[in-house]
Design an enzyme around this catalytic site. Structure first.
Site, short mmCIF file in Angstrom:
data_model
loop_
_atom_site.label_atom_id
_atom_site.label_comp_id
_atom_site.label_asym_id
_atom_site.label_seq_id
_atom_site.Cartn_x
_atom_site.Cartn_y
_atom_site.Cartn_z
N LYS A 11 1.09 -1.20 0.06
CA LYS A 11 -0.70 -0.03 0.52
C LYS A 11 0.94 1.60 -0.05
O LYS A 11 1.99 1.30 0.38
CB LYS A 11 -0.86 0.23 1.16
N TYR A 51 -12.32 -3.21 -3.58
CA TYR A 51 -12.62 -2.88 -2.05
C TYR A 51 -13.74 -2.76 -2.02
O TYR A 51 -14.63 -3.33 -0.74
CB TYR A 51 -11.37 -1.74 -1.03
N ASN A 114 -1.59 0.05 7.19
CA ASN A 114 -1.42 -1.03 7.24
C ASN A 114 -0.58 -2.00 6.48
O ASN A 114 -0.15 -3.37 6.10
CB ASN A 114 -2.29 -2.73 8.11
N HIS A 117 -2.14 -5.39 1.38
CA HIS A 117 -2.93 -5.96 1.23
C HIS A 117 -2.55 -7.89 0.43
O HIS A 117 -1.49 -7.39 0.00
CB HIS A 117 -4.07 -5.58 -0.10
N GLU A 128 -9.16 -9.92 -8.03
CA GLU A 128 -8.52 -9.55 -7.56
C GLU A 128 -8.00 -9.47 -8.49
O GLU A 128 -7.07 -7.65 -9.02
CB GLU A 128 -8.06 -8.78 -5.98
P1 IDP Z 1 -7.49 -7.41 5.84
O1 IDP Z 1 -6.31 -6.61 4.83
O2 IDP Z 1 -6.55 -7.28 7.00
O3 IDP Z 1 -7.91 -8.45 4.79
P2 IDP Z 1 -9.78 -6.10 6.25
O4 IDP Z 1 -10.65 -6.14 7.04
O5 IDP Z 1 -10.84 -6.66 4.33
O6 IDP Z 1 -8.44 -6.64 6.59
O7 IDP Z 1 -10.10 -5.07 5.36
C1 IDP Z 1 -9.57 -4.40 4.54
C2 IDP Z 1 -8.84 -3.02 4.89
O8 IDP Z 1 -9.28 -1.71 5.57
C3 IDP Z 1 -7.27 -2.66 5.79
O9 IDP Z 1 -6.41 -3.88 6.15
C4 IDP Z 1 -7.57 -1.55 6.34
O10 IDP Z 1 -6.00 -1.09 5.85
C5 IDP Z 1 -8.52 -1.16 6.05
N1 IDP Z 1 -9.59 -1.20 6.99
C6 IDP Z 1 -10.40 -2.16 8.06
N2 IDP Z 1 -11.01 -1.64 9.06
C7 IDP Z 1 -10.83 -0.93 8.82
C8 IDP Z 1 -11.11 0.66 10.74
O11 IDP Z 1 -11.49 -0.43 11.09
N3 IDP Z 1 -10.72 1.32 10.05
C9 IDP Z 1 -9.69 1.75 9.25
N4 IDP Z 1 -9.19 1.21 8.19
C10 IDP Z 1 -10.23 -0.16 7.95
MG MG Z 2 -9.76 -8.21 3.25
#
Ligand code: IDP
Ligand code: MG
Length: 141
Positions: A11, A51, A114, A117, A128
């Site tokens: 990212k 997303y 984070n 992805h 994707e």
């Molecule tokens: P993942 O990347 O671990 O699969 P997902 O729940 O699919 O997590 O969420 C996609 C992305 O959305 C996350 O990697 C993060 O960047 C963002 N995200 C997820 N939950 C939150 C939140 O509660 N607040 C802000 N950003 C979030």
């Molecule tokens: Mg995810």
């Protein structure tokens, strides 16, 4: 056990922090193969498609702004159980909770920013990877 392909994306925060090499090193050290690789800036349209499962959630708009804020490095990664192996390498979503040794555990302190992805299933991976890559961009060994 099966050879799988997964979609992985460093990212904008990972790229800005100079972690491209570190992340690729971890993927290669694990024994996975990169079969497609490019750096690009995601359009809003492609980001929303990637997303799409999160559309309507409170963080969706902020997430789209974040992933379109700078270049990303997109990859298709192949190997034995590649989907789950990549999910284990990256660690849980929230960098504050991700264990040391995982990419998020070692480099992230945020739930949104984070670093990386990785698709969460073979089905998600298949969906994707074709948002970003075309068939001609994938190599075989
Ligand atoms: P993942 O990347 O671990 O699969 P997902 O729940 O699919 O997590 O969420 C996609 C992305 O959305 C996350 O990697 C993060 O960047 C963002 N995200 C997820 N939950 C939150 C939140 O509660 N607040 C802000 N950003 C979030
Ligand atoms: Mg995810």
């Amino acid at each position: 056990m099966a050879i799988q392909r997964t979609y992985v994306m460093i990212k904008p925060d990972g790229v800005k922090r100079g972690l491209i090499g570190e992340i690729i090193r971890r993927i290669e050290n694990k024994g996975l193969r990169i079969v497609a690789l490019k750096m690009l800036r995601l359009s809003r349209e492609k980001a929303e498609e990637l997303y799409s499962v999160h559309r309507g959630k409170p963080f969706f708009e902020s997430l789209i702004e974040f992933v379109t804020s700078g270049p990303v490095v997109a990859m298709i990664v192949e190997g034995e159980e590649a989907v789950n192996v990549m999910r284990t390498l990256i660690g849980p979503t929230d960098g504050r909770k991700a264990p040391p040794g995982t990419i998020r555990g070692d480099f992230a302190l945020s739930v949104q920013e984070n670093i990386i992805h990785a698709a969460d299933s073979v089905k998600s991976a298949e969906r994707e990877m074709w948002i970003v890559f075309s068939k001609e961009e994938v190599v075989s060994y």
